[in-house]
Design a protein around this motif. Sequence first.
Motif, PDB file in Angstrom:
ATOM      1  N   GLU A 182     -15.897   1.390  -1.670  1.00 38.08           N
ATOM      2  CA  GLU A 182     -15.906   2.449  -0.661  1.00 38.08           C
ATOM      3  C   GLU A 182     -17.155   3.318  -0.768  1.00 38.08           C
ATOM      4  O   GLU A 182     -17.701   3.761   0.246  1.00 38.08           O
ATOM      5  CB  GLU A 182     -14.649   3.306  -0.784  1.00 38.08           C
ATOM      6  N   ALA A 183     -17.625   3.537  -1.982  1.00 41.15           N
ATOM      7  CA  ALA A 183     -18.835   4.345  -2.164  1.00 41.15           C
ATOM      8  C   ALA A 183     -20.034   3.697  -1.476  1.00 41.15           C
ATOM      9  O   ALA A 183     -20.892   4.394  -0.914  1.00 41.15           O
ATOM     10  CB  ALA A 183     -19.120   4.535  -3.648  1.00 41.15           C
ATOM     11  N   SER A 184     -20.107   2.373  -1.503  1.00 45.16           N
ATOM     12  CA  SER A 184     -21.207   1.668  -0.837  1.00 45.16           C
ATOM     13  C   SER A 184     -21.104   1.807   0.676  1.00 45.16           C
ATOM     14  O   SER A 184     -22.118   1.963   1.370  1.00 45.16           O
ATOM     15  CB  SER A 184     -21.200   0.187  -1.225  1.00 45.16           C
ATOM     16  N   LEU A 185     -19.884   1.754   1.195  1.00 43.05           N
ATOM     17  CA  LEU A 185     -19.687   1.917   2.635  1.00 43.05           C
ATOM     18  C   LEU A 185     -20.097   3.319   3.082  1.00 43.05           C
ATOM     19  O   LEU A 185     -20.750   3.486   4.118  1.00 43.05           O
ATOM     20  CB  LEU A 185     -18.226   1.654   3.000  1.00 43.05           C
ATOM     21  N   ILE A 186     -19.724   4.313   2.304  1.00 40.67           N
ATOM     22  CA  ILE A 186     -20.071   5.694   2.648  1.00 40.67           C
ATOM     23  C   ILE A 186     -21.582   5.891   2.591  1.00 40.67           C
ATOM     24  O   ILE A 186     -22.173   6.552   3.456  1.00 40.67           O
ATOM     25  CB  ILE A 186     -19.341   6.670   1.706  1.00 40.67           C
ATOM     26  N   GLU A 187     -22.229   5.288   1.599  1.00 36.28           N
ATOM     27  CA  GLU A 187     -23.684   5.383   1.502  1.00 36.28           C
ATOM     28  C   GLU A 187     -24.353   4.725   2.708  1.00 36.28           C
ATOM     29  O   GLU A 187     -25.318   5.262   3.271  1.00 36.28           O
ATOM     30  CB  GLU A 187     -24.165   4.721   0.214  1.00 36.28           C
ATOM     31  N   ALA A 188     -23.846   3.571   3.117  1.00 32.23           N
ATOM     32  CA  ALA A 188     -24.401   2.889   4.293  1.00 32.23           C
ATOM     33  C   ALA A 188     -24.238   3.750   5.541  1.00 32.23           C
ATOM     34  O   ALA A 188     -25.163   3.862   6.359  1.00 32.23           O
ATOM     35  CB  ALA A 188     -23.713   1.541   4.484  1.00 32.23           C
ATOM     36  N   LEU A 189     -23.079   4.367   5.691  1.00 35.36           N
ATOM     37  CA  LEU A 189     -22.846   5.241   6.844  1.00 35.36           C
ATOM     38  C   LEU A 189     -23.784   6.441   6.820  1.00 35.36           C
ATOM     39  O   LEU A 189     -24.326   6.841   7.859  1.00 35.36           O
ATOM     40  CB  LEU A 189     -21.389   5.705   6.865  1.00 35.36           C
ATOM     41  N   ASP A 190     -23.991   7.010   5.650  1.00 40.22           N
ATOM     42  CA  ASP A 190     -24.902   8.154   5.534  1.00 40.22           C
ATOM     43  C   ASP A 190     -26.319   7.760   5.943  1.00 40.22           C
ATOM     44  O   ASP A 190     -27.022   8.519   6.626  1.00 40.22           O
ATOM     45  CB  ASP A 190     -24.906   8.687   4.101  1.00 40.22           C
ATOM     46  N   ARG A 191     -26.744   6.571   5.539  1.00 34.92           N
ATOM     47  CA  ARG A 191     -28.091   6.112   5.895  1.00 34.92           C
ATOM     48  C   ARG A 191     -28.218   5.888   7.401  1.00 34.92           C
ATOM     49  O   ARG A 191     -29.217   6.274   8.015  1.00 34.92           O
ATOM     50  CB  ARG A 191     -28.414   4.822   5.144  1.00 34.92           C
ATOM     51  N   LEU A 192     -27.206   5.259   7.989  1.00 34.62           N
ATOM     52  CA  LEU A 192     -27.246   5.029   9.436  1.00 34.62           C
ATOM     53  C   LEU A 192     -27.181   6.344  10.205  1.00 34.62           C
ATOM     54  O   LEU A 192     -27.891   6.537  11.201  1.00 34.62           O
ATOM     55  CB  LEU A 192     -26.084   4.123   9.851  1.00 34.62           C
ATOM     56  N   ARG A 193     -26.345   7.247   9.739  1.00 30.30           N
ATOM     57  CA  ARG A 193     -26.207   8.547  10.400  1.00 30.30           C
ATOM     58  C   ARG A 193     -27.533   9.304  10.381  1.00 30.30           C
ATOM     59  O   ARG A 193     -27.969   9.865  11.395  1.00 30.30           O
ATOM     60  CB  ARG A 193     -25.105   9.352   9.715  1.00 30.30           C
ATOM     61  N   ALA A 194     -28.188   9.300   9.235  1.00 29.62           N
ATOM     62  CA  ALA A 194     -29.471   9.996   9.119  1.00 29.62           C
ATOM     63  C   ALA A 194     -30.529   9.339   9.993  1.00 29.62           C
ATOM     64  O   ALA A 194     -31.337  10.024  10.640  1.00 29.62           O
ATOM     65  CB  ALA A 194     -29.923  10.002   7.658  1.00 29.62           C
ATOM     66  N   HIS A 195     -30.510   8.018  10.048  1.00 30.52           N
ATOM     67  CA  HIS A 195     -31.517   7.305  10.838  1.00 30.52           C
ATOM     68  C   HIS A 195     -31.363   7.584  12.327  1.00 30.52           C
ATOM     69  O   HIS A 195     -32.345   7.892  13.014  1.00 30.52           O
ATOM     70  CB  HIS A 195     -31.417   5.805  10.577  1.00 30.52           C
ATOM     71  N   PHE A 196     -30.141   7.490  12.834  1.00 30.22           N
ATOM     72  CA  PHE A 196     -29.947   7.645  14.273  1.00 30.22           C
ATOM     73  C   PHE A 196     -29.884   9.108  14.705  1.00 30.22           C
ATOM     74  O   PHE A 196     -29.887   9.399  15.900  1.00 30.22           O
ATOM     75  CB  PHE A 196     -28.696   6.884  14.722  1.00 30.22           C
ATOM     76  N   ALA A 197     -29.858  10.009  13.738  1.00 31.08           N
ATOM     77  CA  ALA A 197     -29.919  11.436  14.072  1.00 31.08           C
ATOM     78  C   ALA A 197     -31.349  11.880  14.328  1.00 31.08           C
ATOM     79  O   ALA A 197     -31.584  12.929  14.931  1.00 31.08           O
ATOM     80  CB  ALA A 197     -29.313  12.267  12.946  1.00 31.08           C
ATOM     81  N   ASP A 198     -32.324  11.091  13.845  1.00 33.68           N
ATOM     82  CA  ASP A 198     -33.738  11.463  14.015  1.00 33.68           C
ATOM     83  C   ASP A 198     -34.167  11.372  15.475  1.00 33.68           C
ATOM     84  O   ASP A 198     -33.717  10.512  16.209  1.00 33.68           O
ATOM     85  CB  ASP A 198     -34.624  10.541  13.165  1.00 33.68           C
TER      86      ASP A 198
END
Length: 204
Positions: free
Chosen positions: A188-204
């Motif tokens: 689950e920690a890996s999934l949350i990290e992946a979501l955080d990366r995608l969220r940060a990328h598409f928020a730019d």
Amino acid sequence: IIAALLERHDAYAVCDEVYEHLVYDGRAHRPLMTLPGMRERCVRIGSAGKTFSLTGWKVGYLTACPALLTPIARAHQFLTFTTPPNLQAAVAYGLGKDDSYFNELSSSLQNRRDVLGKGLAEIGFGVMPCGGSYFITTDFRPLGFSGTDVEFCRHITAEARVAAVPVSAFYESGHVDHFARFCFCKEEASLIEALDRLRAHFAD
């Protein structure tokens, strides 16, 4: 319907049931082989890689009546040199486990599916329903990306450091080029990290 067609046309079914234990939301897999008259017409394929999270072992198994299994075994001996006996013994041991193991597997993966699916939807992906397996298919067009699925998957791998699979890889032809598939059989920690990366990328 399938059982009736098999009987009507005197046909056989090869059933890919490698995700038989990976079903969610209270669903239960029902093998075609268990329907009346189907025992002699079906070959079931199972996978230790899917059921026991041991994809590197490359060990599968078949279930069929003797009349079907005998010629399959004869052909198989010319297709595969050997499968390590210790791996076969381990899979046999695993298949003997009680239902609690398989129920826990399904429950655990369902929770991870929900974490990933909810997060992807919040980011803006169109998330397709997932009642089984350990993949979520998403439509990335709502994010404003206008390229193909191959381009999208390359983009997020390079820019967000998250990998996905272009769904067009599973089609010989057609215009299915706006879906990306994400895997949730991770910690689950890996999934949350992946979501955080995608969220940060598409928020730019």
